[in-house]
Design an enzyme around this catalytic site. Structure first.
Site, short mmCIF file in Angstrom:
data_model
loop_
_atom_site.label_atom_id
_atom_site.label_comp_id
_atom_site.label_asym_id
_atom_site.label_seq_id
_atom_site.Cartn_x
_atom_site.Cartn_y
_atom_site.Cartn_z
N ASP A 296 -30.46 45.45 -10.39
CA ASP A 296 -30.28 44.24 -9.58
C ASP A 296 -29.41 43.25 -10.35
OD1 ASP A 296 -31.52 44.72 -7.19
OD2 ASP A 296 -33.50 44.19 -7.94
N ASP A 333 -31.85 15.75 -9.83
CA ASP A 333 -31.83 17.09 -9.24
C ASP A 333 -32.54 18.06 -10.19
OD1 ASP A 333 -31.30 19.52 -8.10
OD2 ASP A 333 -29.16 19.15 -7.78
N GLU A 337 -29.27 24.54 -10.95
CA GLU A 337 -27.86 24.16 -10.83
C GLU A 337 -27.65 22.70 -11.22
OE1 GLU A 337 -29.63 25.60 -8.54
OE2 GLU A 337 -28.71 27.55 -8.05
N THR A 368 -28.37 18.12 5.74
CA THR A 368 -27.21 17.41 5.16
C THR A 368 -26.40 18.29 4.22
OG1 THR A 368 -28.50 16.58 3.28
CG2 THR A 368 -28.47 15.23 5.31
N ARG A 369 -27.07 19.26 3.56
CA ARG A 369 -26.46 20.18 2.59
C ARG A 369 -25.77 19.45 1.44
NH1 ARG A 369 -22.57 24.21 4.85
NH2 ARG A 369 -21.87 22.49 6.16
N SER A 371 -26.72 16.19 -1.87
CA SER A 371 -27.66 15.27 -2.49
C SER A 371 -26.84 14.26 -3.28
CB SER A 371 -28.62 16.03 -3.42
OG SER A 371 -27.90 16.66 -4.46
N ASP A 501 -39.49 44.81 -7.22
CA ASP A 501 -40.75 44.06 -7.23
C ASP A 501 -41.30 43.78 -5.84
OD1 ASP A 501 -38.90 42.25 -6.36
OD2 ASP A 501 -39.25 40.77 -7.93
N ASP A 505 -38.80 47.11 -1.69
CA ASP A 505 -38.28 48.00 -2.74
C ASP A 505 -39.10 49.28 -2.87
OD1 ASP A 505 -36.18 46.35 -3.63
OD2 ASP A 505 -37.55 45.16 -4.85
#
Length: 663
Positions: A296, A333, A337, A368-369, A371, A501, A505
């Site tokens: 993965d 935040d 990220e 809103t996508r 911040s 997991d 799977d």
């Protein structure tokens, strides 16, 4: 390494009903019993010395297995301590003993209570202490739904309350299976082990027949040369029984026969030390033969969290100005990220985190996508390009081209704006873990093909695959795609390993030759796989393959050494015994041993001592270096083949010099 407990186990394993699983050592024990009877009937120093060393040969073989099992028994003791008498609180309000739980029962576990059995969380979320099973002190989160719903009996709930549906059958809990496996009680021989045992048994029978057929030659020798009977240990019926047994034991493959079981147990133990539970020895062996690895992307090849990699300012904006605005918008935040933007701005531009008084934080929402923050008259936003540009009120074509370029390279663009202008773009990258390219290069040298599995689009997947150095990738992968890929690889004669997991799977894990389920995953995934990683680290799959290869290499190396040993001992014993009768054999007597009796005893002593000398290597394993099969074969033949021939010549000669004056 050798303990009193392992020594006692070695004596207990002298029971022939235990030893029958090892035909080579069973024959040695039968020979030891036979020579003991002969030594009682006609006692001599030579006879009793042979008897003692034959019994020591069997004991040393048992000791190798006992020491290998001892490590597992120590872990089993720890697991038994975790498996305590626990009461279970059924959802109906009834309280029963955990041992009485049936598959399908629903129990309620509150903070401070022990989870009474293996199952899946069907309601609630809780922090769970799994240190009794995994050894990891940090608590983990278990919640209903998703791929982190499985809980293990014997672990402790630290906070909140969860409702668990029991998935185990009585006496078949994860801890029960772990105890049985690490103790070796359920360790079945692998196909390769069975094949090697058959080969060893066949060689033993051949040498047994060859030894018996020496009798007519010995009888003929006594008839023609009655004066040399004593020096050749001859009787009226030919070679004495003690000498025949000694000859047989020295010529059959006792070295690998003694160490074969220990090698297999030690291979499983090396996995246990890395917190991987192999459900069978066959799985460990299959790992050594794997030719395709399915990995993965997220969490295995990449860190799993996109990280800030660059600030690309718009026209008329400096990088420092963009970095400051991006950091301000990310101070509250808490996503990986967002934190990476703060750290990147600090490390690259010297901007320190700060406390903002009177700031109005604007959280990210799906609608809103974006911040940001409103502070000191400034309104700063970061987020998806279309959302931020719509907030600004006018698209920026130059920034749009930057956004498209970042997306095409496999990255994620975040646009930063203030009031009515776009400041620039933050380039987020799914960062490839350090050292992965080198690991994949090693896999290639071993002849293993690596395939990255990801849900990303093909363009992003291609970029990350090239950066990581994998051989191939499967983009936008679904559970059906994974299963189809595994079947396709297997149809080409390849053995496939993968990790997983989730419940989705499970089919692929069951289909793969080596399926490593994460301990944090669902019960379905753990049932489908033939290994469980207690640390839930997908990268561990690479280590598992290396351990499997080390197991196969160790077995091959010691088999080569053992067979080479037998050849050398043949040249040591036969000429010394019969050179007086057949002078032509004297040319082969290159060791110039003192007498037939000292030659035989020296060979028997060496045969026993070499087992003890090789136990540490059998347990530790031959050092593994990524290489092609041809190079590994050359190394085996050069080091262990040649060493197996030289060692007996030197060892037997030295022992002969030490005991020559005693006989």
């Amino acid at each position: 390494m050798f303990t009193v407990a392992s020594l006692l186990d070695a004596f207990r394993k002298l029971n022939p009903f235990t030893l029958w699983r090892n035909p080579v050592m069973l024959i040695v024990e039968a020979g030891a019993v036979f020579t003991t009877v002969l030594a009682v009937v006609e006692p001599s120093l030579f006879a009793w010395a042979i008897v003692a060393w034959l019994w020591l040969t069997v004991l040393f073989a048992n000791l190798a297995e006992a020491v290998a099992e001892g490590r597992g028994k120590a872990q089993a003791a720890t697991l038994r301590a975790a498996k305590r008498d626990t009461m279970a609180r059924l959802r109906s309000g009834t309280t029963v003993a955990a041992t009485e739980l049936q598959q399908g029962d629903v129990v309620v576990v509150a903070a401070g209570e022990i989870i009474p059995g293996d199952g899946d969380v069907i309601e609630g979320i809780a922090s769970v202490d799994e240190s009794a099973i995994t050894g990891e002190s940090a608590p983990v989160i278990r919640e209903s739904g998703g791929d982190r719903s499985a809980v293990t009996g014997g672990t402790k709930v630290l906070s909140d309350e969860i409702v668990v549906k029991i998935t185990q059958k009585p006496g078949e809990s994860f801890v029960d299976r772990m105890i049985a496996l690490v103790e070796g009680a359920d360790r079945q021989k692998t196909p390769n082990e069975i094949a090697l045992n058959i080969l060893l048994a066949a060689l033993t029978i051949i040498f047994l027949v060859a030894t018996i057929t020496m009798q007519p030659f010995a009888i003929h020798a006594k008839a023609e040369n009655p004066g040399i009977a004593d020096s050749l240990a001859l009787t009226g019926d030919g070679v004495s029984g003690i000498v025949l047994v000694s000859l047989l034991v020295c010529l059959i493959p006792t070295t690998i026969g003694a160490l074969l079981s220990a090698i297999g147990i030690a291979g499983m133990d090396r996995l246990v030390q890395r917190n991987v539970l192999a459900m069978s020895g066959r799985a460990v062996e299959a790992a050594g033969d794997v030719s395709t690895l399915l990995l993965d992307k997220t969490g295995t090849i990449t860190l799993g969290n996109r990280q800030a990699a660059a600030f690309v300012p718009a026209e008329g904006v400096t990088e420092h100005e963009l970095a400051e605005a991006a950091q301000l918008s990310s101070l509250a935040d808490e996503t990986p990220e967002g934190r990476s933007i703060v750290v990147f701005a600090k490390e690259s531009y010297g901007l320190r985190e700060r406390e903002l008084r009177g700031a109005a934080w604007v959280p990210f929402t799906a609608q809103t996508r974006m911040s940001g923050v409103d502070v000191d008259g400034r309104r700063i936003r970061k987020g998806a390009a279309t959302a931020v540009m719509a907030w600004v009120g006018a698209p920026d074509e130059a920034v749009g081209r930057v956004v498209d370029g970042i997306s095409a390279s496999g990255g994620t663009p975040l646009v930063v704006a203030e009031k009515d202008r776009v400041l620039g773009v933050v380039h987020l990258k799914d960062v490839v873990k350090q050292g992965m390219r080198e690991r994949f290069d090693e896999m290639r040298r071993m002849g293993i093909r690596t395939v990255m599995i990801t849900g990303d689009n093909p363009l992003t997947a291609k970029t990350i695959a090239e950066e990581a150095g994998v051989d191939d990738f499967l983009a936008e992968a679904t559970p059906e795609d994974k299963l189809a890929l595994i079947k396709k690889e297997q149809e080409g004669g390849r053995l496939v390993a993968m990790t997983g997991d989730g419940t989705n799977d499970a089919p692929a894990l069951a289909q793969s030759d080596v399926g490593v389920a994460m301990n944090t995953g669902t019960s379905a995934a753990k049932e489908a796989g033939n290994m469980v990683d207690l640390d839930s680290n997908p990268t561990k799959l690479i280590e598992i393959v290396e351990i499997g290869k080390q197991l196969l290499i160790t077995r091959g190396a010691l088999t080569t050494f053992s067979i080479a040993n037998d050849i050398a001992k043949y040249f040591a014993i036969i000429p010394a015994m019969f050179a007086a009768v057949y002078p032509g054999l004297d040319a082969l007597n290159i060791m110039r041993l003192g007498s037939p009796q000292s030659a035989i005893l020296a060979a028997v002593v060496f045969n026993a001592l070499v087992i003890v000398a090789l136990i540490p290597l059998a347990l530790r394993g031959v050092r593994y270096r990524p290489s092609s099969a041809s190079k590994l074969l050359s190394r085996n033949l050069g080091l262990y083949g040649l060493g197996g021939i030289i060692a007996p010549f030197a060892g037997i000669k030295l022992i002969d010099l030490l005991i020559g004056g005693l006989l």
